[in-house]
Design a protein around this motif. Structure first.
Motif, mmCIF file in Angstrom:
data_model
loop_
_atom_site.group_PDB
_atom_site.id
_atom_site.type_symbol
_atom_site.label_atom_id
_atom_site.label_comp_id
_atom_site.label_asym_id
_atom_site.label_seq_id
_atom_site.Cartn_x
_atom_site.Cartn_y
_atom_site.Cartn_z
ATOM 1 N N PHE A 102 0.833 -1.202 0.000
ATOM 2 C CA PHE A 102 0.000 0.000 0.000
ATOM 3 C C PHE A 102 0.871 1.257 0.000
ATOM 4 C CE2 PHE A 102 -4.112 -1.960 1.929
ATOM 5 C CZ PHE A 102 -4.081 -2.946 0.963
ATOM 6 N N ILE A 103 1.691 1.362 -1.032
ATOM 7 C CA ILE A 103 2.547 2.541 -1.202
ATOM 8 C C ILE A 103 1.727 3.649 -1.857
ATOM 9 C CG2 ILE A 103 4.584 3.441 -2.382
ATOM 10 C CD1 ILE A 103 5.788 0.619 -2.106
ATOM 11 N N ILE A 130 3.707 5.399 7.141
ATOM 12 C CA ILE A 130 3.089 6.705 7.416
ATOM 13 C C ILE A 130 2.381 6.671 8.763
ATOM 14 C CG2 ILE A 130 1.364 8.368 6.619
ATOM 15 C CD1 ILE A 130 1.856 7.196 3.771
ATOM 16 N N PHE A 131 1.690 5.552 9.020
ATOM 17 C CA PHE A 131 0.943 5.384 10.270
ATOM 18 C C PHE A 131 1.394 4.109 10.983
ATOM 19 C CE2 PHE A 131 -2.102 7.788 7.593
ATOM 20 C CZ PHE A 131 -2.221 8.926 8.387
ATOM 21 N N PRO A 132 2.499 4.170 11.722
ATOM 22 C CA PRO A 132 2.951 2.975 12.447
ATOM 23 C C PRO A 132 1.934 2.496 13.476
ATOM 24 C CG PRO A 132 4.183 4.944 13.122
ATOM 25 C CD PRO A 132 3.386 5.325 11.925
ATOM 26 N N GLU A 133 0.964 3.361 13.804
ATOM 27 C CA GLU A 133 -0.087 2.977 14.746
ATOM 28 C C GLU A 133 -0.897 1.782 14.239
ATOM 29 O OE1 GLU A 133 0.403 7.514 15.021
ATOM 30 O OE2 GLU A 133 0.271 6.002 13.446
ATOM 31 N N ILE A 134 -0.904 1.585 12.928
ATOM 32 C CA ILE A 134 -1.659 0.471 12.344
ATOM 33 C C ILE A 134 -1.194 -0.858 12.924
ATOM 34 C CG2 ILE A 134 -2.021 -0.833 10.197
ATOM 35 C CD1 ILE A 134 -2.033 1.847 8.723
ATOM 36 N N THR A 135 0.107 -1.014 13.074
ATOM 37 C CA THR A 135 0.640 -2.292 13.553
ATOM 38 C C THR A 135 0.577 -2.411 15.073
ATOM 39 O OG1 THR A 135 2.903 -1.387 13.619
ATOM 40 C CG2 THR A 135 2.185 -2.458 11.574
ATOM 41 N N ARG A 136 0.254 -1.323 15.751
ATOM 42 C CA ARG A 136 0.230 -1.338 17.224
ATOM 43 C C ARG A 136 -1.166 -1.545 17.787
ATOM 44 N NH1 ARG A 136 3.576 4.278 17.411
ATOM 45 N NH2 ARG A 136 5.561 3.527 16.545
ATOM 46 N N GLN A 137 -2.184 -1.291 16.975
ATOM 47 C CA GLN A 137 -3.570 -1.428 17.436
ATOM 48 C C GLN A 137 -4.139 -2.726 16.876
ATOM 49 O OE1 GLN A 137 -5.780 2.283 16.704
ATOM 50 N NE2 GLN A 137 -3.848 3.405 16.842
ATOM 51 N N GLU A 138 -4.446 -3.650 17.754
ATOM 52 C CA GLU A 138 -4.787 -5.011 17.342
ATOM 53 C C GLU A 138 -5.931 -5.063 16.334
ATOM 54 O OE1 GLU A 138 -6.065 -9.296 19.356
ATOM 55 O OE2 GLU A 138 -5.427 -7.613 20.618
ATOM 56 N N VAL A 140 -7.087 -2.702 14.345
ATOM 57 C CA VAL A 140 -6.705 -2.053 13.090
ATOM 58 C C VAL A 140 -5.722 -2.930 12.326
ATOM 59 C CG1 VAL A 140 -5.655 -0.014 12.042
ATOM 60 C CG2 VAL A 140 -7.120 0.228 14.048
ATOM 61 N N ARG A 141 -4.798 -3.560 13.048
ATOM 62 C CA ARG A 141 -3.826 -4.454 12.404
ATOM 63 C C ARG A 141 -4.538 -5.617 11.711
ATOM 64 N NH1 ARG A 141 -0.881 -5.398 16.529
ATOM 65 N NH2 ARG A 141 -1.707 -7.444 17.123
ATOM 66 N N ALA A 142 -5.569 -6.168 12.349
ATOM 67 C CA ALA A 142 -6.325 -7.274 11.748
ATOM 68 C C ALA A 142 -7.052 -6.819 10.486
ATOM 69 C CB ALA A 142 -7.318 -7.826 12.770
ATOM 70 N N LEU A 143 -7.613 -5.609 10.529
ATOM 71 C CA LEU A 143 -8.305 -5.081 9.345
ATOM 72 C C LEU A 143 -7.312 -4.817 8.212
ATOM 73 C CD1 LEU A 143 -10.864 -2.599 10.954
ATOM 74 C CD2 LEU A 143 -11.370 -4.763 9.805
ATOM 75 N N TYR A 144 -6.138 -4.319 8.577
ATOM 76 C CA TYR A 144 -5.116 -4.056 7.560
ATOM 77 C C TYR A 144 -4.701 -5.358 6.873
ATOM 78 C CZ TYR A 144 -0.633 -2.876 5.456
ATOM 79 O OH TYR A 144 0.411 -2.724 4.563
ATOM 80 N N LYS A 145 -4.486 -6.395 7.670
ATOM 81 C CA LYS A 145 -4.117 -7.699 7.095
ATOM 82 C C LYS A 145 -5.225 -8.212 6.174
ATOM 83 C CE LYS A 145 -2.635 -12.386 8.327
ATOM 84 N NZ LYS A 145 -3.583 -13.028 7.392
ATOM 85 N N ALA A 146 -6.474 -8.040 6.589
ATOM 86 C CA ALA A 146 -7.603 -8.478 5.762
ATOM 87 C C ALA A 146 -7.646 -7.707 4.447
ATOM 88 C CB ALA A 146 -8.908 -8.295 6.527
ATOM 89 N N LEU A 152 -4.668 -9.066 -2.701
ATOM 90 C CA LEU A 152 -3.969 -10.157 -3.372
ATOM 91 C C LEU A 152 -4.928 -11.058 -4.147
ATOM 92 C CD1 LEU A 152 -1.410 -11.091 -0.570
ATOM 93 C CD2 LEU A 152 -0.956 -9.849 -2.690
ATOM 94 N N LYS A 153 -6.191 -11.092 -3.718
ATOM 95 C CA LYS A 153 -7.208 -11.877 -4.424
ATOM 96 C C LYS A 153 -7.950 -11.056 -5.478
ATOM 97 C CE LYS A 153 -8.096 -14.811 -0.377
ATOM 98 N NZ LYS A 153 -9.099 -15.157 0.657
ATOM 99 N N GLY A 154 -7.637 -9.748 -5.542
ATOM 100 C CA GLY A 154 -8.316 -8.880 -6.497
ATOM 101 C C GLY A 154 -9.753 -8.594 -6.115
ATOM 102 N N GLU A 155 -10.028 -8.548 -4.807
ATOM 103 C CA GLU A 155 -11.391 -8.360 -4.317
ATOM 104 C C GLU A 155 -11.547 -7.022 -3.601
ATOM 105 O OE1 GLU A 155 -12.130 -13.149 -3.437
ATOM 106 O OE2 GLU A 155 -12.090 -11.714 -1.783
ATOM 107 N N THR A 156 -12.779 -6.543 -3.537
ATOM 108 C CA THR A 156 -13.100 -5.295 -2.850
ATOM 109 C C THR A 156 -13.073 -5.515 -1.338
ATOM 110 O OG1 THR A 156 -14.498 -4.583 -4.674
ATOM 111 C CG2 THR A 156 -14.853 -3.502 -2.563
ATOM 112 N N PHE A 157 -12.596 -4.484 -0.626
ATOM 113 C CA PHE A 157 -12.570 -4.524 0.837
ATOM 114 C C PHE A 157 -13.281 -3.277 1.353
ATOM 115 C CE2 PHE A 157 -10.534 -3.142 4.813
ATOM 116 C CZ PHE A 157 -10.744 -4.263 5.599
#
Length: 206
Positions: A102-103, A130-138, A140-146, A152-157
């Motif tokens: 996500f550059i 840009i937002f290191p908080e993403i990896t620190r908030q459980e 938000v981190r789960a949503l980011y991974k999703a 990677l599957k070419g699907e809408t999120f």
């Protein structure tokens, strides 16, 4: 534009093509080869080639095909400029990300205002940088991974009223956001990036 011979010494032209496309490089590729079997042509097209020219061929035909590919590229670049203008003038936050990291490639004024950032501060940087908080908030981190998995599957999120706390104007800021990530698909069916639409709904949630 790349003129690619399938019979490269020590390496398959198809392998070179697949590496190009796998790296997200959409430069026009014209295959030049003596292989005229239908299966070879299908293999080239499936691997992301833009055109296929069988030897022997005339110089005029080669030039005509090169001209056609460059004209297509010019139209694509024109559409990209139109998209950039649309993004800048849109009344909602819009970001274009490249690749699974996500550059940030482009961001309009609305989203930069939400982020309290300038374009120079974010362009070319990964979202988690840009937002290191993403990896620190459980959560938000789960949503980011999703969201990465969906890309990677070419699907809408899409998510609604997602809480996120980050530094804004030098202070922790808690906001709620609706986000939709739509994959950007190239001419060969590959997901190369994401167009994200973001709206802040903090006032409606509180």
């Amino acid at each position: 534009l790349v003129l690619l011979d399938l019979g490269l010494p020590g390496k398959s032209g198809i392998e070179v093509l697949r590496r190009l496309r796998g790296a997200g490089d959409n430069i026009p590729v014209l295959i030049i080869t003596a292989r005229d079997a239908v299966t070879d042509r299908i293999l080239g097209l499936d691997s992301g080639v833009d055109d296929y020219l069988v030897k022997p061929f005339s110089t005029r035909e080669l030039l005509a095909r090169i001209t056609a590919q460059l004209a297509i590229r010019e139209k694509i670049e024109e559409h990209e400029k139109q998209l950039e203008y649309f993004i800048k003038k849109a009344p909602v936050g819009i970001v274009i990300y490249k690749g699974p990291d996500f550059i940030v490639e482009a961001a309009n004024d609305k989203v930069l205002e939400m982020w309290d950032k300038t374009l120079l501060e974010v362009k070319g940087r990964a979202l988690t940088n840009i937002f290191p908080e993403i990896t620190r908030q459980e959560d938000v981190r789960a949503l980011y991974k999703a969201s990465v998995d969906k890309f990677l599957k070419g699907e809408t999120f899409a998510v609604s009223e997602t809480e996120f706390t980050f530094q804004r104007k030098g202070q922790p800021y808690k906001g709620w956001y609706n986000c939709t990530y739509e994959p950007l698909i190239d001419l060969h069916g590959n997901a190369t990036g994401i167009i994200a639409v973001v709206t802040e709904v903090t006032e409606q949630v509180i």
